[in-house]
Design a protein around this motif. Structure first.
Motif, short mmCIF file in Angstrom:
data_model
loop_
_atom_site.label_atom_id
_atom_site.label_comp_id
_atom_site.label_asym_id
_atom_site.label_seq_id
_atom_site.Cartn_x
_atom_site.Cartn_y
_atom_site.Cartn_z
N CYS A 1 3.33 -1.47 3.97
CA CYS A 1 2.78 -0.08 3.66
C CYS A 1 3.56 1.15 4.04
O CYS A 1 4.58 1.11 4.83
CB CYS A 1 1.59 0.10 4.68
N CYS B 1 -7.13 2.23 0.44
CA CYS B 1 -7.37 1.47 1.96
C CYS B 1 -8.31 2.19 2.65
O CYS B 1 -8.15 3.26 3.12
CB CYS B 1 -5.63 1.44 2.51
N ILE C 1 0.89 -1.27 0.02
CA ILE C 1 0.17 -0.16 -0.05
C ILE C 1 0.88 1.28 0.20
O ILE C 1 1.97 1.29 0.80
CB ILE C 1 -1.06 0.15 1.36
N CYS D 1 1.43 -3.42 8.17
CA CYS D 1 0.32 -3.05 8.52
C CYS D 1 -0.06 -4.15 9.64
O CYS D 1 -0.14 -5.33 9.49
CB CYS D 1 -0.91 -3.28 7.57
N TYR E 1 -1.87 2.34 11.94
CA TYR E 1 -1.85 0.88 11.91
C TYR E 1 -0.66 0.65 11.46
O TYR E 1 -0.03 -0.80 11.29
CB TYR E 1 -2.99 0.13 11.05
N ASN E 2 0.21 1.60 11.13
CA ASN E 2 1.48 1.15 10.40
C ASN E 2 2.40 1.00 11.51
O ASN E 2 2.78 1.89 12.42
CB ASN E 2 1.71 2.33 9.42
N CYS F 1 -0.48 6.55 9.13
CA CYS F 1 -1.58 5.71 9.67
C CYS F 1 -1.51 5.11 10.98
O CYS F 1 -0.28 4.60 11.03
CB CYS F 1 -1.91 4.50 8.52
N ILE G 1 0.92 -7.33 4.35
CA ILE G 1 0.67 -6.14 3.85
C ILE G 1 1.89 -5.15 4.09
O ILE G 1 2.00 -4.90 5.46
CB ILE G 1 -0.72 -5.42 4.14
S1 SF4 Z 1 -4.53 0.13 7.52
FE1 SF4 Z 1 -3.04 1.77 7.36
S2 SF4 Z 1 -1.26 0.66 7.85
FE2 SF4 Z 1 -2.80 -0.68 6.96
S3 SF4 Z 1 -2.54 -0.78 4.92
FE3 SF4 Z 1 -3.93 0.61 5.05
S4 SF4 Z 1 -3.06 2.77 5.28
FE4 SF4 Z 1 -1.58 0.90 5.49
#
Ligand code: SF4
Ligand code: SF4
Length: 121
Positions: A80, A113, A26, A93, A87-88, A85, A78
Motif C-alpha cells: 500500500c 479501500c 493499494i 497493510c 494501518y500502513n 493510513c 497487501i
Molecule cells: S487499510 Fe490503509 S494500509 Fe491497509 S490497504 Fe487500506 S489504505 Fe492501505
C-alpha cells in the motif's frame, strides 16, 4: 496477512466476495492528498485477462477454501502506498481485516479501500 473482503465482482480476482490474488496493491491518484484510495490490482473480467492472470492467483488459498468453507482463508498480501493510513507499516497493510469497495466497477479507480483510516494505531 489480512482477511480481505471485496465487493468488486467484475474483477477477475473476485470469487464470491473473496480476493484470489496472491498480492494486491493499494494506491491513490495523489497519495499525499485526500484523494480516495483504489485497488491497482483490479482487472476487468474477460476471458483473455483470466488466462493471463494465473501468475498472481493464490492457488494454495483457493485449495484451502475448498476444504474450509466455514471461514475466510483468502488472504492476499497487501502492499500500500497510502502512508497517511494508520494501518500502513513500511508500505504493507497491517490491518487484520480489509474491506474493498467495488460495486459495479469496471476499472481500478472506481474501487476503494473502505478500511482506510487516518488515525494512528
Ligand atoms: S487499510 Fe490503509 S494500509 Fe491497509 S490497504 Fe487500506 S489504505 Fe492501505
Ligand atoms: S478489486 Fe482488488 S481486492 Fe478486489 S478482487 Fe480485485 S484484486 Fe482483489
Amino acid at each position: 496477512m489480512p482477511n480481505l473482503i471485496c465487493s468488486a465482482i467484475n474483477c477477475l480476482n473476485n470469487i464470491d466476495g473473496l480476493c484470489t490474488a496472491r498480492i494486491i496493491h493499494i494506491t491513490g491518484k495523489d497519495i499525499n492528498s485526500n484523494n480516495k484510495t483504489y485497488c491497482n490490482t483490479f482487472r476487468y473480467r474477460t476471458l483473455k485477462n483470466s488466462l493471463t492472470n494465473l501468475r498472481n492467483t493464490n492457488l494454495l488459498g483457493e485449495i484451502k477454501q475448498i476444504f474450509n468453507k466455514d471461514s475466510i482463508v483468502m488472504s492476499p498480501k497487501i502492499t500500500c502506498e497510502i502512508n497517511r493510513c494508520g494501518y500502513n507499516f513500511r508500505g504493507e497493510c497491517i490491518s487484520l481485516k480489509v474491506q474493498i469497495y467495488g460495486i459495479n466497477c469496471n476499472s481500478d479507480q472506481c474501487t476503494e479501500c473502505e478500511t482506510f483510516n487516518e488515525g494512528n494505531f
